[in-house]
Design an enzyme around this catalytic site. Sequence first.
Site, PDB file in Angstrom:
ATOM      1  N   ASP A 181       0.831  -1.201   0.000  1.00  0.00           N
ATOM      2  CA  ASP A 181       0.000   0.000   0.000  1.00  0.00           C
ATOM      3  C   ASP A 181       0.871   1.259   0.000  1.00  0.00           C
ATOM      4  OD1 ASP A 181      -2.851   0.905   0.420  1.00  0.00           O
ATOM      5  OD2 ASP A 181      -1.952   1.883   2.155  1.00  0.00           O
ATOM      6  N   GLU A 215       1.682  -0.611  -5.018  1.00  0.00           N
ATOM      7  CA  GLU A 215       0.655   0.394  -5.298  1.00  0.00           C
ATOM      8  C   GLU A 215       1.382   1.737  -5.282  1.00  0.00           C
ATOM      9  OE1 GLU A 215      -3.245   2.788  -3.799  1.00  0.00           O
ATOM     10  OE2 GLU A 215      -1.526   2.424  -2.538  1.00  0.00           O
TER      11      GLU A 215
HETATM   12  C1  GLC Z   1      -4.240   2.969  -0.637  1.00  0.00           C
HETATM   13  C2  GLC Z   1      -5.459   2.098  -0.538  1.00  0.00           C
HETATM   14  C3  GLC Z   1      -6.617   2.953  -0.119  1.00  0.00           C
HETATM   15  C4  GLC Z   1      -6.310   3.549   1.230  1.00  0.00           C
HETATM   16  C5  GLC Z   1      -4.999   4.317   1.196  1.00  0.00           C
HETATM   17  C6  GLC Z   1      -4.511   4.624   2.577  1.00  0.00           C
HETATM   18  O1  GLC Z   1      -4.334   3.914  -1.635  1.00  0.00           O
HETATM   19  O2  GLC Z   1      -5.680   1.434  -1.741  1.00  0.00           O
HETATM   20  O3  GLC Z   1      -7.820   2.240  -0.084  1.00  0.00           O
HETATM   21  O4  GLC Z   1      -7.341   4.413   1.624  1.00  0.00           O
HETATM   22  O5  GLC Z   1      -3.983   3.562   0.593  1.00  0.00           O
HETATM   23  O6  GLC Z   1      -4.088   3.456   3.204  1.00  0.00           O
END
Ligand code: GLC
Length: 590
Positions: A234, A312
């Site tokens: 994340d 991500e």
């Molecule tokens: C990422 C996740 C999202 C979350 C954010 C903070 O972007 O995909 O859902 O709110 O991180 O953890």
Amino acid sequence: MTIANAPEPVAESSTDAAPTPQTQPTPAPTEWWRSAVIYQIYPRSFADSNGDGIGDLPGITDRLPHLAALGVDAIWLSPFYTSPQKDAGYDVADYCNVDPLFGTLDDFDQLQSKAHELGLRVIVDIVPNHSSDAHAWFQAALASAEGSPERGRYIFRDGKGENGEIAPNNWESVFGGPAWTRITNEDGTPGQWYLHLFDTSQPDLDWTNPWVREQFRDILRFWLDRGVDGFRVDVAHGMIKAAGLPDFTPKPGGSMGGSGSSVEGVSLEPGISDHEDEPTAPFWAQDGVHEIYRDWHEVLAEYEGDRVLCAEAWVEPLTKLARWVRPDEMHQAFNFTYLETPWSAQALRRVIDESISAFASVGAPSTWVLSNHDVVRHASRLALTAENPQGAGIGPKSPGLPDAELGLQRARAASALMLGLPGSAYVYQGEELGLPEVIHLPDEARQDPTWFRTNGERYGRDGCRVPIPWDADAPAYGFSPSGESWLPQPADWAPFAREAQIGVEGSTLELYREALALRHDHDLGFGSVTWMTGLGEAVVAFTNGAITVVANTGSVAIELPAGEILLASGDISGSILPGDTTVWLATAAH
Ligand code: GLC
């Protein structure tokens, strides 16, 4: 032009310091992730076994055979860890346990062994940029003195102004509002400020602190020891902040608070530049993150099998994102540039070319993704007629709301195009059912912190998180035995239910199942793209081995090239390909 999804000599340094060219070895056949289709499960909305209206791990375990039948290679589970659920579990209070809402560690073990029995790999989410404010580490930081080691695990700073009443800098949270919150000391006096790039309940950890690094190595090992096949990481572009935490003012048109900026129809994460040489925000894509991933790569390498790290990272351009997947860093990075590409043949051809070549330059496969739990579902997004920045969501008052039928037609065409590409693809639960974004959620049902932090100015992401339908006639469409559902399901979802689509010719589920079977049989994931031209400006057409993919993104029908039709995203009559439709043809023999 032919672009292959095969590792090429690495043109870029594998470390930031020493630019020595390296060669990526030919992949072992076991490097499953290079061609895998990975299905994202959002646990709270997948299947609820105990009737509390929130999906859970036993619910997932029960339904895994459906995913095996769909033909995906792996599942990625969004967080199911102990959490106050202020950001639907992306606020983790214990990284090594399961929240009672979702079950127990035993339930996780059962889920994983059933998945493995069915031939499905299991990827879990790890959230290293921030913890929950309920995490014992943060509670200890609050209870400890300024300058203590406990405070040093997070980013605490004194405020500015005479009495420290002004935030340490001008950063804004991705969810809206300031990125700093001031604490109150135990004696009631105002104290220091802590940084949270997301909600106030998600304090950022200080990754310059070796103690934090050590904790996360242990967390990785905890799950690797249990047998997971990898991690989706994340906010993998946010963990290191520029030294001195300088102020940052985004360029006009963009906003640090999350409304993004737009470049040729592509909306960007706030503060992310689309040019290599332009400075990005001091909290995104800092060079220091790469050292962390090289370290994690080594932790994974301690284990047998092909364990993977998927980033991500909202980073553009693609040539910069490729740094996340150099041979000694992560294995995959989500291709959000692809996700954000409009339904336009020219833009699609460009992003496909750029993706394959950027990732191949570091020996990594390209990935492809159209939907996830943070964006408007592509069955709605592709028919929006107004700009919609990532994270803003859509609701009853949004401009340019989509035509549902057109959206579904385009989504099916876009999915058929994506699944014909070489590399690895992500499928978000419900897209195989053709689910649209839920636009008409009552205000009082909304739960995304974005909605609250912007006073309803941004709808946020609830519309793509509504529990999915399994059975048209059952309570909560079979999501939950009690009929409860943590977000209300629309009254008109019966036709989307899985049971209503199984074995039904022309259903979206059968389209995905057939595409995945052909993709597998013809090894498309390890194939290549050879462009076919001459079919018109609105057409994306390429050959990938035995399959020729022709997608008509326009509204005018075209004449198809000769070839047996193996798959069609919409109705085809004769050799005419209507607009917003994709077909797969058997590649003509030469
Ligand atoms: C990422 C996740 C999202 C979350 C954010 C903070 O972007 O995909 O859902 O709110 O991180 O953890």
